[in-house]
Design an enzyme around this catalytic site. Structure first.
Site, PDB file in Angstrom:
ATOM      1  CG  ASP A 103      -4.800   2.227   1.589  1.00  0.00           C
ATOM      2  OD1 ASP A 103      -5.737   1.461   1.922  1.00  0.00           O
ATOM      3  OD2 ASP A 103      -3.828   1.862   0.910  1.00  0.00           O
ATOM      4  CG  HIS A 163      -1.927  -1.102   1.220  1.00  0.00           C
ATOM      5  ND1 HIS A 163      -3.270  -0.892   0.965  1.00  0.00           N
ATOM      6  CD2 HIS A 163      -1.797  -2.437   1.426  1.00  0.00           C
ATOM      7  CE1 HIS A 163      -3.908  -2.047   1.024  1.00  0.00           C
ATOM      8  NE2 HIS A 163      -3.031  -2.996   1.303  1.00  0.00           N
TER       9      HIS A 163
END
Length: 458
Positions: free
Chosen positions: A118, A25
């Site tokens: 995110d 990520h």
């Protein structure tokens, strides 16, 4: 899509980014940071102490890194498992991020344009809303995996969840409207109950007050899934702006890369090496590693194998492997703890990639025209593996228990047989399509330009 009737507002040049603290990520979020910086924005990255990314010299002028306090020990990730850790992280960070964002609003010389978080750091939405800042969801997985998560709740409500956890025959069934995905391919996790996963997905796909969603993908790979999200699920702008690693490079590895493997690759023939790496989280038991080593030796193919420290339960690295392991791998193989993956995949000696099929690895492999052997571990990796094999037709999925024969056959199919050569041709074609998509006039390039215009008008 072009937003009409809106004028860009001056001085809104700062963007706050909130990455999830995992390698898969952090990398795309930092690539996004570099991309937006190239478009004229100053960047503030708000991080947790867990898996803190230490910025290199590539992130200096107009980059600010802020750490918010949370009291999560390193052991929590292993002890709780990824899903429960995710819940705890979101709970721990909610108040501290709101305080941090409030301070940033007061301190910033450049007005904050928006908060981009995110999808797994969903606590950020409430703080952005309270500070009256637009917020945008960033999905670091594929559009198809995002679409699967978005319908999970509906499947669960309609009691269609049974095939997700029942008999093998039911799991093999195709999911209606998601061909060619089977129920067994849906992004569930081996680390938690279906109910816990459902709660995660409700939070990650809930757009709440989000102004838009950006996804690290390209229309040439996932046009139908992108249309489904845009038209049926989200009803807010969806911007496919990837692959971001082809737009802006950003050194983001949390582990030290061993570049000696490049010297070894330089001595090998074109398309003669299979690269093996199972990502930053997956584990392999000693017996599995022995079967892979035995199959690789039997295939007579050269291989570069990443065995990550801590990836073998009960062992720091390969020191506890039986003596025959070294005998099997030393002749044709080269083993490292971590590799510069993009550089490896771009090397002419590499003709195949045995992967867990994380989305970053998938994009990087397609971006270099390298076909794959797919051994998904958990979550969205199974979705990606199915697409590699059945949609893009550049992957060979290895399911079930690993043994020497399975490994040998898969490697030979990819590296020796005509089937593998056809996959390399298709992978090369996809590589060219991806490169075209990020160039001026390409679909991802245009989507990025539209997104930049969009956030300047918020």
């Amino acid at each position: 899509m072009q937003v009409l009737g809106m004028e860009e507002k001056p001085a809104r040049r700062s963007v706050v980014l909130v990455p999830f603290p995992a390698q898969g990520h952090i990398s795309p979020m930092m690539q996004l940071a570099k991309t937006l910086h190239l478009k004229g924005f100053s960047i503030t990255v708000v991080q947790t102490k867990f898996n803190y990314f230490s910025p290199s010299d590539d992130f200096t002028h107009d980059f600010q890194f802020v750490t918010i306090p949370e009291s999560l020990p390193e052991s929590d990730f292993k002890n709780l498992g990824p899903i429960q850790f995710l819940f705890k992280l979101n709970k721990e960070c909610k108040v501290s991020f709101k305080d941090c964002l409030g301070q940033l609003v007061l301190q910033q010389s450049n007005e904050i344009s928006c908060v981009i978080y995110d999808e797994f750091m969903y606590f950020a939405e409430a703080a952005a809303k309270e500070c009256k800042l637009p917020n945008i969801i960033f999905s670091t997985t594929s559009a198809t995996a995002f679409a699967c998560r978005s319908v999970f709740d509906k499947l669960y409500a309609n009691n269609v969840q049974a095939p997700l956890k029942e008999t093998k025959g039911q799991q093999e069934e195709l999911v209606p409207e998601f061909y060619p995905l089977r129920y067994k391919d849906f992004p569930v996790s081996r680390f938690a109950s279906l109910e816990s996963i459902m709660e995660v997905y409700r939070n990650t796909v809930d757009k709440r007050t989000a102004s838009s969603v950006i996804i690290n993908t390209a229309s040439c790979l996932e046009s139908s899934s992108l249309s489904f999200l845009q038209q049926q699920q989200l009803q807010i702008p969806v911007y496919p702006i990837g692959p971001l690693h082809m737009v802006a490079s950003a050194p983001t590895s949390l582990l030290e890369e061993n570049k000696s493997c490049i010297e070894w690759l330089n001595k090998q023939k074109v398309n003669s090496v299979i690269y093996i790496s199972m990502g930053s989280i997956a584990l392999m038991e000693i017996n599995e590693i022995m079967e892979v080593a035995s199959g690789l030796a039997a295939s007579n193919q050269h291989f570069l194998w990443v065995i990550r420290p801590g990836s073998i339960p009960g062992s720091e690295w390969i020191e506890s492997m039986p003596e025959e392991f070294s005998k099997m791998v030393l002749d044709r193989g080269y083993i490292v703890k971590w590799a510069p993956q993009k550089e490896v995949l771009s090397h002419p000696a590499v003709g195949g990639f045995w992967s867990h099929c994380g989305w970053n690895s998938t994009l990087e492999s397609i971006g270099q025209g390298v076909p794959m052997i797919c051994r998904p571990f958990s979550g969205d990796q199974k979705v990606n593996a199915r697409y590699l094999e059945c949609v893009w037709k550049i992957g060979i999925q290895v399911e079930g228990e690993l043994d020497r024969g399975v490994v040998e056959r898969a490697v030979k199919r990819l590296m020796v047989d005509e089937e593998g050569e056809e996959m390399r041709k298709r992978a090369f074609s996809l590589k060219e399509q991806l490169r075209a998509s990020v160039k001026s006039g390409g679909s991802s390039h245009n989507s990025l330009e539209e997104f930049v215009h969009f956030i300047r008008t918020l």
